[in-house]
Design a protein around this motif. Sequence first.
Motif, mmCIF file in Angstrom:
data_model
loop_
_atom_site.group_PDB
_atom_site.id
_atom_site.type_symbol
_atom_site.label_atom_id
_atom_site.label_comp_id
_atom_site.label_asym_id
_atom_site.label_seq_id
_atom_site.Cartn_x
_atom_site.Cartn_y
_atom_site.Cartn_z
ATOM 1 N N ALA A 177 43.795 57.154 22.881
ATOM 2 C CA ALA A 177 43.987 56.392 24.123
ATOM 3 C C ALA A 177 45.368 55.762 24.195
ATOM 4 C CB ALA A 177 42.903 55.319 24.238
ATOM 5 N N ARG A 178 45.835 55.191 23.092
ATOM 6 C CA ARG A 178 47.136 54.533 23.125
ATOM 7 C C ARG A 178 48.270 55.539 23.315
ATOM 8 N NH1 ARG A 178 46.887 51.035 17.733
ATOM 9 N NH2 ARG A 178 45.946 53.013 17.075
ATOM 10 N N ALA A 179 48.155 56.709 22.676
ATOM 11 C CA ALA A 179 49.183 57.746 22.840
ATOM 12 C C ALA A 179 49.208 58.235 24.283
ATOM 13 C CB ALA A 179 48.927 58.905 21.881
ATOM 14 N N ASN A 180 48.031 58.447 24.859
ATOM 15 C CA ASN A 180 47.979 58.889 26.254
ATOM 16 C C ASN A 180 48.585 57.857 27.196
ATOM 17 O OD1 ASN A 180 46.800 61.297 25.628
ATOM 18 N ND2 ASN A 180 44.705 60.639 26.051
ATOM 19 N N ALA A 181 48.320 56.592 26.926
ATOM 20 C CA ALA A 181 48.884 55.535 27.768
ATOM 21 C C ALA A 181 50.403 55.518 27.666
ATOM 22 C CB ALA A 181 48.300 54.180 27.361
ATOM 23 N N GLU A 182 50.928 55.723 26.446
ATOM 24 C CA GLU A 182 52.381 55.743 26.270
ATOM 25 C C GLU A 182 53.003 56.964 26.949
ATOM 26 O OE1 GLU A 182 54.220 53.524 25.373
ATOM 27 O OE2 GLU A 182 56.139 54.419 24.838
ATOM 28 N N ILE A 183 52.313 58.109 26.859
ATOM 29 C CA ILE A 183 52.801 59.312 27.536
ATOM 30 C C ILE A 183 52.879 59.079 29.039
ATOM 31 C CG2 ILE A 183 52.232 61.709 28.114
ATOM 32 C CD1 ILE A 183 51.028 61.963 25.309
ATOM 33 N N ASP A 184 51.826 58.490 29.605
ATOM 34 C CA ASP A 184 51.815 58.211 31.043
ATOM 35 C C ASP A 184 52.951 57.271 31.429
ATOM 36 O OD1 ASP A 184 48.171 58.159 31.303
ATOM 37 O OD2 ASP A 184 49.610 59.818 31.380
ATOM 38 N N ARG A 185 53.190 56.255 30.593
ATOM 39 C CA ARG A 185 54.253 55.296 30.903
ATOM 40 C C ARG A 185 55.629 55.967 30.894
ATOM 41 N NH1 ARG A 185 58.126 52.464 28.766
ATOM 42 N NH2 ARG A 185 57.836 53.404 26.709
ATOM 43 N N VAL A 186 55.878 56.815 29.885
ATOM 44 C CA VAL A 186 57.180 57.489 29.785
ATOM 45 C C VAL A 186 57.369 58.472 30.931
ATOM 46 C CG1 VAL A 186 58.577 59.026 28.367
ATOM 47 C CG2 VAL A 186 57.308 57.167 27.298
ATOM 48 N N LEU A 187 56.312 59.209 31.269
ATOM 49 C CA LEU A 187 56.411 60.161 32.376
ATOM 50 C C LEU A 187 56.656 59.438 33.702
ATOM 51 C CD1 LEU A 187 53.613 62.742 31.495
ATOM 52 C CD2 LEU A 187 56.073 62.985 31.207
ATOM 53 N N ASP A 188 55.994 58.304 33.904
ATOM 54 C CA ASP A 188 56.234 57.511 35.116
ATOM 55 C C ASP A 188 57.671 57.025 35.177
ATOM 56 O OD1 ASP A 188 52.938 55.920 35.180
ATOM 57 O OD2 ASP A 188 53.640 57.843 35.981
ATOM 58 N N LYS A 189 58.232 56.681 34.027
ATOM 59 C CA LYS A 189 59.625 56.224 33.986
ATOM 60 C C LYS A 189 60.583 57.360 34.328
ATOM 61 C CE LYS A 189 62.928 53.809 31.015
ATOM 62 N NZ LYS A 189 63.164 53.203 29.672
ATOM 63 N N ILE A 190 60.276 58.579 33.854
ATOM 64 C CA ILE A 190 61.115 59.737 34.173
ATOM 65 C C ILE A 190 61.080 60.014 35.664
ATOM 66 C CG2 ILE A 190 61.366 62.229 33.868
ATOM 67 C CD1 ILE A 190 60.360 61.866 31.003
ATOM 68 N N ILE A 191 59.894 59.959 36.266
ATOM 69 C CA ILE A 191 59.753 60.218 37.702
ATOM 70 C C ILE A 191 60.510 59.181 38.513
ATOM 71 C CG2 ILE A 191 58.101 60.300 39.614
ATOM 72 C CD1 ILE A 191 56.057 61.452 37.620
ATOM 73 N N ALA A 192 60.435 57.926 38.092
ATOM 74 C CA ALA A 192 61.058 56.844 38.862
ATOM 75 C C ALA A 192 62.557 56.762 38.653
ATOM 76 C CB ALA A 192 60.403 55.515 38.491
ATOM 77 N N SER A 193 63.023 57.008 37.408
ATOM 78 C CA SER A 193 64.425 56.724 37.096
ATOM 79 C C SER A 193 65.198 57.899 36.533
ATOM 80 C CB SER A 193 64.500 55.558 36.092
ATOM 81 O OG SER A 193 63.758 54.454 36.555
ATOM 82 N N GLY A 194 64.543 59.025 36.267
ATOM 83 C CA GLY A 194 65.254 60.171 35.716
ATOM 84 C C GLY A 194 65.221 60.182 34.194
ATOM 85 N N VAL A 195 65.512 61.334 33.613
ATOM 86 C CA VAL A 195 65.458 61.502 32.157
ATOM 87 C C VAL A 195 66.496 60.631 31.457
ATOM 88 C CG1 VAL A 195 65.675 63.181 30.287
ATOM 89 C CG2 VAL A 195 64.586 63.855 32.418
ATOM 90 N N ASP A 196 67.644 60.408 32.112
ATOM 91 C CA ASP A 196 68.712 59.640 31.473
ATOM 92 C C ASP A 196 68.321 58.193 31.208
ATOM 93 O OD1 ASP A 196 70.242 61.863 31.533
ATOM 94 O OD2 ASP A 196 71.412 61.303 33.298
ATOM 95 N N SER A 197 67.269 57.695 31.855
ATOM 96 C CA SER A 197 66.870 56.303 31.673
ATOM 97 C C SER A 197 66.068 56.077 30.395
ATOM 98 C CB SER A 197 66.046 55.832 32.873
ATOM 99 O OG SER A 197 64.817 56.539 32.952
#
Length: 284
Positions: free
Chosen positions: A242-262
Motif C-alpha cells: 500500500a505504501r509503495a502504491n501511494a508513493e507511485i501515485d504521488r510521483v506520477l501525479d507530480k510528473i503530470i502536474a509539473s513534468g519529469v524535470d521536477s
Amino acid sequence: MGPQRMFGLTTWVRRLLVANLFVFLVQNTLFATNPDFAKAFAFAPLTVWNQPWTFVTYMFLHAGILHLVLNMLMLFFFGPSVEDRMGGRVFVLFYLLCGIGGAASSFILRQLVPVEQIIGASGAVLGVAVAFAWYWPNDAVLIFPLPDPIAAKWLVTFLIGLDLALALMGATDGIAHIAHLGGVATALLYLKGQDWWATRGQRRGRQYSESSALVSQPPRVSRSGAIPPSAQRTKSRSEPDARANAEIDRVLDKIIASGVDSLTPAERKFLTEISRRLRTPPKA
C-alpha cells in the motif's frame, strides 16, 4: 500548477520568451545600424556551410515588432501545455528541432524556392502549435476578432493550409512559407514517431505478459489441502504494498502536474527501483 510556473508560464517557455525579446532589443538598439549582425546570425541557404550555427540562431531574430509579437503570442498560448506534457528538456529540444527542420527545408528546396536569408521563430512556434493540436485537438481557442472559439485542430489546419497555398503560388510577401512548413513537417514526424514507439512498447509489454502467463504454473497443493510455504512466500511478495502504491501515485501525479524535470534525485531513484522490480520476476 507546478513549482516551476511563474505567471502561468513553464520554465522553458519563459526562457524562450525572454531570449527572443532580449535578442530583438539588442538587434534593434546596439546593432540597429549594423547589417553585419543579421548576416552573422540569419540563415542563408546559399552560404550556410560557412555559418552552420545559423541553423539555430536564425530563429531568435525577427524582422519587426509585429513579427516578434505574433510568434511570441503563439508560444505563450500553446507552449506551457505542451511543455507540461513533454517535460522541460524534451520540449526545448522539440522546439529547436522544429526550427532546424524549417531551416533544413529551405536549404533542401533552395533551387525550387530561392531565398536570400531567413529569420524568425515561426517554424519552431508552428511546431509547438501542431503538438498542442495533436494532444488536445478539440480544445477551444479564442482568436480575435472571431466571435466564437474554434477547435485547435481546425486553427492549426488553417495555418498549415494557408502556408501551403502561398508556397505553391510562389508568393513574394517576404514570408518564409517553406520554413514554416518545414517546422510543421518536423513536428508531425516527431509526434508520429513517439506514437509508434509507444505502441511498439505496449505491444512488447503485452507479448511479455502473455508469454509469462503461458509458462507460469499454479502452486502445488499438499494432500492436506495446504499451500506449501514457498508458494505462500511467492504470493505474499506479489501482493501490492500500500505504501509503495501511494508513493507511485504521488510521483506520477507530480510528473503530470509539473513534468519529469521536477522530480528530485530520490524520486527518480525510487521510480528506477520500482521499474526494476516490475521487470524482475519474483524468486521462489
